[in-house]
Design a protein around this motif. Sequence first.
Motif, PDB file in Angstrom:
ATOM      1  N   THR A  64       1.213  -1.356   0.174  1.00  0.00           N
ATOM      2  CA  THR A  64       0.204   0.305   0.008  1.00  0.00           C
ATOM      3  C   THR A  64       0.594   1.228   0.065  1.00  0.00           C
ATOM      4  O   THR A  64       0.394   2.341  -0.803  1.00  0.00           O
ATOM      5  CB  THR A  64      -1.023   0.014   1.593  1.00  0.00           C
ATOM      6  OG1 THR A  64      -1.738  -1.030   1.074  1.00  0.00           O
ATOM      7  CG2 THR A  64      -1.948   1.471   0.949  1.00  0.00           C
ATOM      8  N   GLY A  65       1.506   1.489   0.502  1.00  0.00           N
ATOM      9  CA  GLY A  65       2.463   2.391   0.620  1.00  0.00           C
ATOM     10  C   GLY A  65       3.475   2.577  -0.533  1.00  0.00           C
ATOM     11  O   GLY A  65       3.766   3.524  -1.063  1.00  0.00           O
ATOM     12  N   SER A  66       4.286   1.374  -0.962  1.00  0.00           N
ATOM     13  CA  SER A  66       4.885   1.563  -2.642  1.00  0.00           C
ATOM     14  C   SER A  66       3.739   2.292  -3.460  1.00  0.00           C
ATOM     15  O   SER A  66       3.668   3.333  -3.984  1.00  0.00           O
ATOM     16  CB  SER A  66       5.438  -0.008  -2.360  1.00  0.00           C
ATOM     17  OG  SER A  66       6.401  -0.536  -1.676  1.00  0.00           O
ATOM     18  N   PHE A 105       8.888  -1.820  -7.209  1.00  0.00           N
ATOM     19  CA  PHE A 105       9.051  -0.481  -7.457  1.00  0.00           C
ATOM     20  C   PHE A 105       9.738  -0.757  -9.010  1.00  0.00           C
ATOM     21  O   PHE A 105       9.724  -0.172  -9.705  1.00  0.00           O
ATOM     22  CB  PHE A 105      10.457  -0.004  -6.430  1.00  0.00           C
ATOM     23  CG  PHE A 105      10.235   1.137  -6.078  1.00  0.00           C
ATOM     24  CD1 PHE A 105      10.564   2.855  -6.268  1.00  0.00           C
ATOM     25  CD2 PHE A 105       9.343   1.334  -4.810  1.00  0.00           C
ATOM     26  CE1 PHE A 105      10.135   3.681  -5.724  1.00  0.00           C
ATOM     27  CE2 PHE A 105       8.618   2.220  -4.247  1.00  0.00           C
ATOM     28  CZ  PHE A 105       9.169   3.438  -4.783  1.00  0.00           C
ATOM     29  N   ARG A 106      10.925  -1.590  -8.729  1.00  0.00           N
ATOM     30  CA  ARG A 106      11.339  -2.795 -10.128  1.00  0.00           C
ATOM     31  C   ARG A 106       9.939  -2.508 -11.528  1.00  0.00           C
ATOM     32  O   ARG A 106       9.947  -2.354 -11.915  1.00  0.00           O
ATOM     33  CB  ARG A 106      11.349  -4.275 -10.136  1.00  0.00           C
ATOM     34  CG  ARG A 106      12.123  -4.730 -11.221  1.00  0.00           C
ATOM     35  CD  ARG A 106      12.559  -5.736 -11.177  1.00  0.00           C
ATOM     36  NE  ARG A 106      13.696  -6.205  -9.518  1.00  0.00           N
ATOM     37  CZ  ARG A 106      14.099  -6.537  -8.404  1.00  0.00           C
ATOM     38  NH1 ARG A 106      12.245  -7.357  -8.278  1.00  0.00           N
ATOM     39  NH2 ARG A 106      14.353  -6.179  -7.747  1.00  0.00           N
ATOM     40  N   VAL A 108      14.531   0.706  -5.947  1.00  0.00           N
ATOM     41  CA  VAL A 108      15.500   0.640  -4.461  1.00  0.00           C
ATOM     42  C   VAL A 108      17.110   0.937  -4.707  1.00  0.00           C
ATOM     43  O   VAL A 108      17.638   0.035  -5.635  1.00  0.00           O
ATOM     44  CB  VAL A 108      15.438  -0.637  -3.567  1.00  0.00           C
ATOM     45  CG1 VAL A 108      15.015   0.258  -2.133  1.00  0.00           C
ATOM     46  CG2 VAL A 108      14.117  -1.238  -3.390  1.00  0.00           C
ATOM     47  N   THR A 109      17.341   2.537  -4.071  1.00  0.00           N
ATOM     48  CA  THR A 109      18.711   3.026  -4.871  1.00  0.00           C
ATOM     49  C   THR A 109      19.626   2.446  -3.515  1.00  0.00           C
ATOM     50  O   THR A 109      21.419   1.923  -3.367  1.00  0.00           O
ATOM     51  CB  THR A 109      19.382   3.879  -4.692  1.00  0.00           C
ATOM     52  OG1 THR A 109      18.113   5.196  -3.473  1.00  0.00           O
ATOM     53  CG2 THR A 109      18.148   4.815  -6.194  1.00  0.00           C
ATOM     54  N   GLY A 110      19.014   1.596  -2.111  1.00  0.00           N
ATOM     55  CA  GLY A 110      20.049   1.373  -1.128  1.00  0.00           C
ATOM     56  C   GLY A 110      18.586   0.579  -0.157  1.00  0.00           C
ATOM     57  O   GLY A 110      17.890   1.194  -0.472  1.00  0.00           O
ATOM     58  N   PHE A 111      20.067  -0.095   0.269  1.00  0.00           N
ATOM     59  CA  PHE A 111      19.116  -0.682   1.350  1.00  0.00           C
ATOM     60  C   PHE A 111      20.243  -1.785   2.508  1.00  0.00           C
ATOM     61  O   PHE A 111      20.775  -1.943   2.463  1.00  0.00           O
ATOM     62  CB  PHE A 111      18.629  -2.324   0.555  1.00  0.00           C
ATOM     63  CG  PHE A 111      17.917  -2.975   2.112  1.00  0.00           C
ATOM     64  CD1 PHE A 111      16.607  -2.233   3.134  1.00  0.00           C
ATOM     65  CD2 PHE A 111      17.902  -4.423   2.128  1.00  0.00           C
ATOM     66  CE1 PHE A 111      16.883  -2.974   4.553  1.00  0.00           C
ATOM     67  CE2 PHE A 111      17.659  -5.344   2.865  1.00  0.00           C
ATOM     68  CZ  PHE A 111      16.770  -4.533   3.510  1.00  0.00           C
ATOM     69  N   ILE A 112      19.582  -0.161   3.904  1.00  0.00           N
ATOM     70  CA  ILE A 112      20.486  -0.883   5.315  1.00  0.00           C
ATOM     71  C   ILE A 112      20.181  -1.115   6.452  1.00  0.00           C
ATOM     72  O   ILE A 112      18.821  -0.723   6.249  1.00  0.00           O
ATOM     73  CB  ILE A 112      21.766   0.415   5.320  1.00  0.00           C
ATOM     74  CG1 ILE A 112      22.306   1.025   3.606  1.00  0.00           C
ATOM     75  CG2 ILE A 112      22.395   0.374   7.039  1.00  0.00           C
ATOM     76  CD1 ILE A 112      23.391   2.081   4.349  1.00  0.00           C
ATOM     77  N   VAL A 113      19.835  -2.415   7.169  1.00  0.00           N
ATOM     78  CA  VAL A 113      19.738  -2.759   8.017  1.00  0.00           C
ATOM     79  C   VAL A 113      20.325  -2.597   8.953  1.00  0.00           C
ATOM     80  O   VAL A 113      21.555  -2.576   9.626  1.00  0.00           O
ATOM     81  CB  VAL A 113      19.136  -4.203   8.376  1.00  0.00           C
ATOM     82  CG1 VAL A 113      19.051  -4.631   9.519  1.00  0.00           C
ATOM     83  CG2 VAL A 113      18.493  -4.553   7.069  1.00  0.00           C
TER      84      VAL A 113
END
Length: 401
Positions: free
Chosen positions: A160-162, A194-195, A201-206
């Motif tokens: 929903t947010g996307s 997004f794809r 998604v330009t980056g993913f950090i946990v």
Amino acid sequence: MTSFTIGRRAALLGAAGAVTTFAIGGRAFAQGEPVTFGALPPLSGAGGPYGPAMLRAIQGVVEEANAAGGIRGRQIRVVAEDDQTNPDAGVRGARKLIDVDRVSAIMGTWASSVTTAVAPLCWENRRPLFTVSGADSITQLPHQGYIFRTQPNSRLQIQTGSDWLLAKGARRIFHLAAQSPFAQSSQDVLAEKFRAAGGQVTGFIVYERDKTNFRSEIDQLMRSRSDTVMLNGYLPDVTILLRELYRAGFDGRKFTFAYAAPPSIFQSLPNDVTNGLITFQPSPDVDSAAFRRLKDRFGNTDVDPYSAQTNDHATLAILAAALAGDASGTAIRDNVRKISQGEGEKVSSVTEGLRAIAAGRQVNYEGSSGPVEFDDKGDIRGTKFRFEQAEGGSFKLLEIV
């Protein structure tokens, strides 16, 4: 561990009620020992802004039910433990509620990590667990039907947010996520959405939630040329992230879950830092009779989605026990869907439901959080979402979808 109980006042309310026994199927059920329910909300920790109101909603339903005679003449007692938004504390609290207080059901767990830790205790001891946690993994556990989730799962939330962000023009999103059971599943859905729309998604950090600064994470975000950042954390860490985004001069869209940025965030950060922040959350059914009743009970206190849901947790447990004529955990589990979906008489309060059940009628409870219909896994089938934006020290409604 801090415990909270309501008993004597509720019992007095019940004694004052007009109904002290119920006749169902021609048989009267006399008053017996109290039925005990457990509440395990976050009265402190990251969920602390929500836990007290969640407990208050549960207590309000119980007092209303006791004033109407309780469950087939049996008064209802609530014992509450503070899970501290911490899995270890949650497990200690759940063990006490089950082993010492002998509760028939537990309600009100908030953080997914707490719910994940507590859930095995519930199904192993045949106690239903009513939760507002969102991680997909929760209802994928082998819970034997003992989990009922009123919060949409994380897949539905991120979808929903996307969709909303993409409709507003977002194409390059950076995902900063606290270590949690839903971090990776959120990333999977975000990337998928997004794809498919031609974005990225330009980056993913946990990250670890107890960090005091996130300079390296913010530096990576700034190099990514992203138009949007999703802050997938909790209030303490999101507060720090927002401050560092402002210092770094990030001028893109800032997007987060409403529980990570409640109105109290304006007490910690100046308006220049929060302005433009967009939050989203499942929306209570603000047009329903159940919501209006809860709002009147809360007075000047806002009804957040979690309070609306715990209001429904208590109502579901009470009506299920009343229909079963049995307050055991298994009986409650087996009757929740019978009183919340189907062709029964629509009711919006525990009192209406108890009276209809006493008269031998089928009921379909529609709650303050919306229709409480569950699929086979125990997930809520759907709900509306509310999008708001920070402006001048308060949140302004953008839309409900």
